[in-house]
Design an enzyme around this catalytic site. Structure first.
Site, PDB file in Angstrom:
ATOM      1  N   CYS A   9      13.412  85.604  -8.919  1.00 32.26           N
ATOM      2  CA  CYS A   9      13.087  86.926  -9.442  1.00 32.26           C
ATOM      3  C   CYS A   9      14.367  87.494 -10.031  1.00 32.26           C
ATOM      4  O   CYS A   9      15.458  87.006  -9.759  1.00 32.26           O
ATOM      5  CB  CYS A   9      12.462  87.834  -8.377  1.00 32.26           C
ATOM      6  SG  CYS A   9      13.523  88.217  -6.995  1.00 32.26           S
ATOM      7  N   SER A  10      14.216  88.524 -10.843  1.00 35.39           N
ATOM      8  CA  SER A  10      15.350  88.991 -11.637  1.00 35.39           C
ATOM      9  C   SER A  10      16.302  89.941 -10.935  1.00 35.39           C
ATOM     10  O   SER A  10      17.456  90.018 -11.294  1.00 35.39           O
ATOM     11  CB  SER A  10      14.840  89.666 -12.914  1.00 35.39           C
ATOM     12  OG  SER A  10      14.168  88.721 -13.703  1.00 35.39           O
ATOM     13  N   SER A  11      15.826  90.692  -9.958  1.00 37.23           N
ATOM     14  CA  SER A  11      16.722  91.686  -9.373  1.00 37.23           C
ATOM     15  C   SER A  11      16.623  91.718  -7.861  1.00 37.23           C
ATOM     16  O   SER A  11      15.640  91.263  -7.273  1.00 37.23           O
ATOM     17  CB  SER A  11      16.433  93.074  -9.954  1.00 37.23           C
ATOM     18  OG  SER A  11      15.132  93.485  -9.609  1.00 37.23           O
TER      19      SER A  11
END
Length: 184
Positions: A9-11
């Site tokens: 996931c990105s964050s």
């Protein structure tokens, strides 16, 4: 033959739990995960580790193609690296496998869609920022590095690399701050 799961996931505030649970239920072992942008492969150490140890007949499994990457070229390069090792990729949603040519074609199209989606996200973000600026409510992004600490450490004679180590940031961030400070 191993089924190796990869979740991304990105964050930091996003959860990997749904991806990891699904990969586990599909029989993946081991499962590697990381919280980092999929814009490029830079810094994606868990993906790099998988690509280093994956062997002939192994299968890399991801929940969706965009978890592998947001850039079509990166995704296709990963598929090529898997091919070189005699391994293959399976995407669970929608189910696609690079064991056959039809799966490769669909994966290419999905990679292009993910890349296009990323462009749309950036465009919407730029529009939102422009609107917020016009309304006078834009405050900019959250600062990740204390600029005063960078200047204080610089004043003590520390170089950019030492400052970056001390503050847990990149040298480039230090150079940017020092460059902006010198111009002000």
């Amino acid at each position: 033959m191993a089924r190796i799961g990869y979740a991304r996931c990105s964050s930091e505030d996003q959860s990997l739990e749904v991806q990891v649970d699904r990969l586990r239920s599909e029989g993946c072992q081991p499962i590697r995960s990381e919280k980092i942008s999929g814009v490029s492969r830079d810094g994606r150490t868990e993906l790099a580790a998988i690509l280093d140890f994956i062997r002939e007949g192994d299968e890399l499994v991801v929940l969706r193609a965009d978890r592998l990457g947001r850039d079509t070229r990166d995704v296709l390069n990963i598929v090529h690296e898997l091919d070189q090792r005699g391994a293959y990729l399976t995407v669970l949603d929608p189910h696609i496998s690079t064991r056959g040519e039809p799966g490769r074609i669909v994966l290419t199209v999905l990679g292009m869609v993910a890349q296009m989606e990323r462009r749309f996200i950036r465009e919407r973000q730029r529009e939102g920022i422009a609107k917020a600026k016009l309304e006078g409510v834009y405050k900019g992004g959250k600062r990740r590095v204390d600029r005063d600490q960078v200047f204080a450490l610089h004043q003590t004679g520390k170089g950019p690399a030492a400052i970056a180590r001390a503050l847990g940031c990149s040298r480039m961030q230090v150079y940017r701050i020092l460059g902006h400070g010198a111009a002000a």
